[in-house]
Design an enzyme around this catalytic site. Sequence first.
Site, PDB file in Angstrom:
ATOM      1  N   SER A 139      -1.327 -43.588 -23.658  1.00  0.00           N
ATOM      2  CA  SER A 139      -0.185 -44.299 -24.269  1.00  0.00           C
ATOM      3  C   SER A 139       0.853 -43.668 -24.373  1.00  0.00           C
ATOM      4  O   SER A 139       0.765 -42.780 -24.367  1.00  0.00           O
ATOM      5  CB  SER A 139      -1.136 -45.078 -25.480  1.00  0.00           C
ATOM      6  OG  SER A 139      -0.399 -45.592 -26.238  1.00  0.00           O
ATOM      7  N   TYR A 157       7.560 -48.564 -22.322  1.00  0.00           N
ATOM      8  CA  TYR A 157       8.032 -49.715 -23.420  1.00  0.00           C
ATOM      9  C   TYR A 157       9.615 -49.650 -23.141  1.00  0.00           C
ATOM     10  O   TYR A 157      10.320 -48.441 -22.612  1.00  0.00           O
ATOM     11  CB  TYR A 157       8.630 -50.180 -24.718  1.00  0.00           C
ATOM     12  CG  TYR A 157       6.711 -50.125 -25.329  1.00  0.00           C
ATOM     13  CD1 TYR A 157       5.862 -51.084 -25.350  1.00  0.00           C
ATOM     14  CD2 TYR A 157       6.118 -49.272 -26.360  1.00  0.00           C
ATOM     15  CE1 TYR A 157       4.917 -51.157 -26.192  1.00  0.00           C
ATOM     16  CE2 TYR A 157       4.734 -48.857 -26.443  1.00  0.00           C
ATOM     17  CZ  TYR A 157       4.182 -49.740 -26.660  1.00  0.00           C
ATOM     18  OH  TYR A 157       3.262 -50.100 -26.898  1.00  0.00           O
ATOM     19  N   THR A 204       5.022 -51.917 -21.253  1.00  0.00           N
ATOM     20  CA  THR A 204       4.144 -53.235 -22.059  1.00  0.00           C
ATOM     21  C   THR A 204       4.839 -54.238 -22.286  1.00  0.00           C
ATOM     22  O   THR A 204       6.062 -53.448 -22.856  1.00  0.00           O
ATOM     23  CB  THR A 204       3.192 -52.026 -22.787  1.00  0.00           C
ATOM     24  OG1 THR A 204       2.531 -51.443 -22.202  1.00  0.00           O
ATOM     25  CG2 THR A 204       2.335 -53.479 -23.545  1.00  0.00           C
ATOM     26  N   LYS A 252       2.719 -54.527 -17.777  1.00  0.00           N
ATOM     27  CA  LYS A 252       1.453 -54.823 -18.252  1.00  0.00           C
ATOM     28  C   LYS A 252       1.374 -55.747 -19.579  1.00  0.00           C
ATOM     29  O   LYS A 252       2.634 -55.635 -20.567  1.00  0.00           O
ATOM     30  CB  LYS A 252       0.465 -54.049 -19.050  1.00  0.00           C
ATOM     31  CG  LYS A 252      -0.650 -53.691 -19.952  1.00  0.00           C
ATOM     32  CD  LYS A 252      -0.466 -52.775 -20.989  1.00  0.00           C
ATOM     33  CE  LYS A 252      -1.658 -53.126 -21.206  1.00  0.00           C
ATOM     34  NZ  LYS A 252      -1.629 -53.315 -22.708  1.00  0.00           N
ATOM     35  N   HIS A 292      -2.901 -58.137 -24.257  1.00  0.00           N
ATOM     36  CA  HIS A 292      -3.199 -57.003 -25.729  1.00  0.00           C
ATOM     37  C   HIS A 292      -4.413 -57.124 -26.043  1.00  0.00           C
ATOM     38  O   HIS A 292      -4.352 -56.814 -27.311  1.00  0.00           O
ATOM     39  CB  HIS A 292      -2.273 -57.034 -26.106  1.00  0.00           C
ATOM     40  CG  HIS A 292      -1.340 -55.263 -26.638  1.00  0.00           C
ATOM     41  ND1 HIS A 292      -0.083 -54.612 -26.024  1.00  0.00           N
ATOM     42  CD2 HIS A 292      -2.167 -54.826 -27.498  1.00  0.00           C
ATOM     43  CE1 HIS A 292      -0.089 -54.216 -26.674  1.00  0.00           C
ATOM     44  NE2 HIS A 292      -0.798 -53.584 -27.299  1.00  0.00           N
TER      45      HIS A 292
HETATM   46  C1  LIG Z   1      -6.018 -49.046 -30.642  1.00  0.00           C
HETATM   47  C2  LIG Z   1      -5.580 -49.322 -29.677  1.00  0.00           C
HETATM   48  C3  LIG Z   1      -4.350 -48.970 -28.941  1.00  0.00           C
HETATM   49  C4  LIG Z   1      -3.296 -49.287 -28.302  1.00  0.00           C
HETATM   50  N1  LIG Z   1      -2.903 -49.300 -27.866  1.00  0.00           N
HETATM   51  C5  LIG Z   1      -2.153 -49.667 -27.153  1.00  0.00           C
HETATM   52  C6  LIG Z   1      -0.744 -49.271 -26.541  1.00  0.00           C
HETATM   53  O1  LIG Z   1      -0.559 -47.852 -27.210  1.00  0.00           O
HETATM   54  N2  LIG Z   1       0.022 -49.528 -25.616  1.00  0.00           N
HETATM   55  C7  LIG Z   1      -1.062 -50.149 -24.471  1.00  0.00           C
HETATM   56  O2  LIG Z   1       0.375 -50.856 -24.197  1.00  0.00           O
HETATM   57  N3  LIG Z   1      -1.377 -51.369 -25.417  1.00  0.00           N
HETATM   58  C8  LIG Z   1      -2.364 -50.974 -26.222  1.00  0.00           C
HETATM   59  N4  LIG Z   1      -4.071 -51.735 -26.276  1.00  0.00           N
HETATM   60  C9  LIG Z   1      -4.000 -52.731 -25.794  1.00  0.00           C
HETATM   61  C10 LIG Z   1      -4.928 -52.364 -24.648  1.00  0.00           C
HETATM   62  O3  LIG Z   1      -4.592 -51.502 -23.772  1.00  0.00           O
HETATM   63  C11 LIG Z   1      -5.716 -53.493 -24.174  1.00  0.00           C
HETATM   64  O4  LIG Z   1      -4.208 -54.360 -23.908  1.00  0.00           O
HETATM   65  C12 LIG Z   1      -6.359 -54.384 -24.745  1.00  0.00           C
HETATM   66  O5  LIG Z   1      -7.310 -53.513 -26.686  1.00  0.00           O
HETATM   67  C13 LIG Z   1      -8.018 -54.227 -23.495  1.00  0.00           C
HETATM   68  O6  LIG Z   1      -8.858 -55.213 -24.412  1.00  0.00           O
HETATM   69  P1  LIG Z   1      -9.977 -54.127 -24.654  1.00  0.00           P
HETATM   70  O7  LIG Z   1     -10.000 -53.470 -26.055  1.00  0.00           O
HETATM   71  O8  LIG Z   1     -10.192 -55.750 -24.993  1.00  0.00           O
HETATM   72  O9  LIG Z   1     -10.914 -53.780 -23.588  1.00  0.00           O
HETATM   73  C14 LIG Z   1      -4.345 -50.796 -27.461  1.00  0.00           C
HETATM   74  C15 LIG Z   1      -5.273 -51.553 -28.070  1.00  0.00           C
HETATM   75  C16 LIG Z   1      -6.220 -50.300 -29.091  1.00  0.00           C
HETATM   76  C17 LIG Z   1      -7.216 -51.305 -29.458  1.00  0.00           C
END
Ligand SMILES: Cc1cc2nc3c(=O)[nH]c(=O)nc-3n(C[C@H](O)[C@H](O)[C@H](O)COP(=O)(O)O)c2cc1C
Length: 374
Positions: A108, A131, A157, A228, A245
């Site tokens: 990230s 982004y 994303t 994404k 997400h």
């Molecule tokens: C704590 C947290 C922080 C996240 N930060 C980002 C991020 O910085 N960039 C991004 O594209 N997705 C982010 N996501 C989304 C994840 O990449 C992902 O789409 C999603 O959490 C996947 O589902 P799962 O947690 O059920 O495996 C984040 C998810 C969580 C739980």
Amino acid sequence: MDVQPINLAEFEAFARERLPASEYDFIAGGTADEATLLRNRTAFGRLFLRPRVLTGAGAPDLRTTVLGSEIAFPILAGPAGFHARAHPDGELATTRAAGALGTAMVLSSASSHPLEQVAAVATGPLWFQQYLFRDRGLTADLAARAEAAGCRALCLTLDSAVRAKRERNIRHRYTNPHSPTYEGVAVPDYDWDTSDAPRGVSALIDRAAGWSDVEDLAGRTALPIVVKGLMTAEDAALAVVVSNHGGRQLDGTLASVEALPEIVAAVDGRAEVYLDGGIRRGTDVLKALALGARAVLVARPLFWGLAVDGEAGVAAVLRILRDELATDLGLCGLASAAHVPRGTVTPRPRLGTLASQLPYAVNGNPAQVGQSDP
Ligand SMILES: Cc1cc2nc3c(=O)[nH]c(=O)nc-3n(C[C@H](O)[C@H](O)[C@H](O)COP(=O)(O)O)c2cc1C
């Protein structure tokens, strides 16, 4: 490890005991009523496997490729901000664990360690997530840093241009830590106190960006771009991660695994399709592969692994999913994670349809079996 979790649900339970409630809720939570968050899990329960026997498959081969890089099994560490919220080693630990197991890490841009430091410990493929910023210079600069650091793809994303209403965070008055990636970036008119997004990020993203901006970025970097956050066939274009997400942005969508077939059909083999959202079991991975995903990503389980035992915890989480997938492929008579036939999975069949396939239907009276099963 002072505890011995044997599945991802147990990892989450132990992690919850170790994390402050506000951090646990930031990670575990979704947006609004959390309907999409819940649906991401329950949708897997509505898909059923169709195991074959005597296929001569032997021990399954878990390897596949993502954008030309071989990985040992089709499960990637997905992008998630600030891993240090769960363990001080943060992304250094996660990246080492993913590399040691032979899979890819998507870093990230809200990383708790600078991109270059993380890249230095990567032994597997590293992708960088960012982004489309209003400041096109910042967009291009981050892409250039990722390329120079040896990242193999940019994960763009697209579902986070609007700050979602995450009610658990509002209740805790949660504020996110600052990522060194955005060090020195000015954010005018930003409400630092109430943000639950990685500090500054939501104010930096261009809400008016279009596909031409993706093309513009593609023209400025040599790295392949993985978009994404797609949930509709209309938006499927390049290498894509089907994702809502993790239920953290728009509440009330389909589960990502429910959106997967329409996007796989629209892409029609022109791009690699990955899926994230609610993957917690080897059978979830297998169902996603059967529906046309090339690989899956996990995010929350990385934090559960970190909170329980840092790098070793993340490695254990990935190993559990990998080993469950190996067992499940074997039980389905399949030889390779890279070739899972569509017929491996079925939605709950209508009994009327099923009846015509049952042996007793051959001898008559299939009509006595229920016709509708919504
Ligand atoms: C704590 C947290 C922080 C996240 N930060 C980002 C991020 O910085 N960039 C991004 O594209 N997705 C982010 N996501 C989304 C994840 O990449 C992902 O789409 C999603 O959490 C996947 O589902 P799962 O947690 O059920 O495996 C984040 C998810 C969580 C739980």
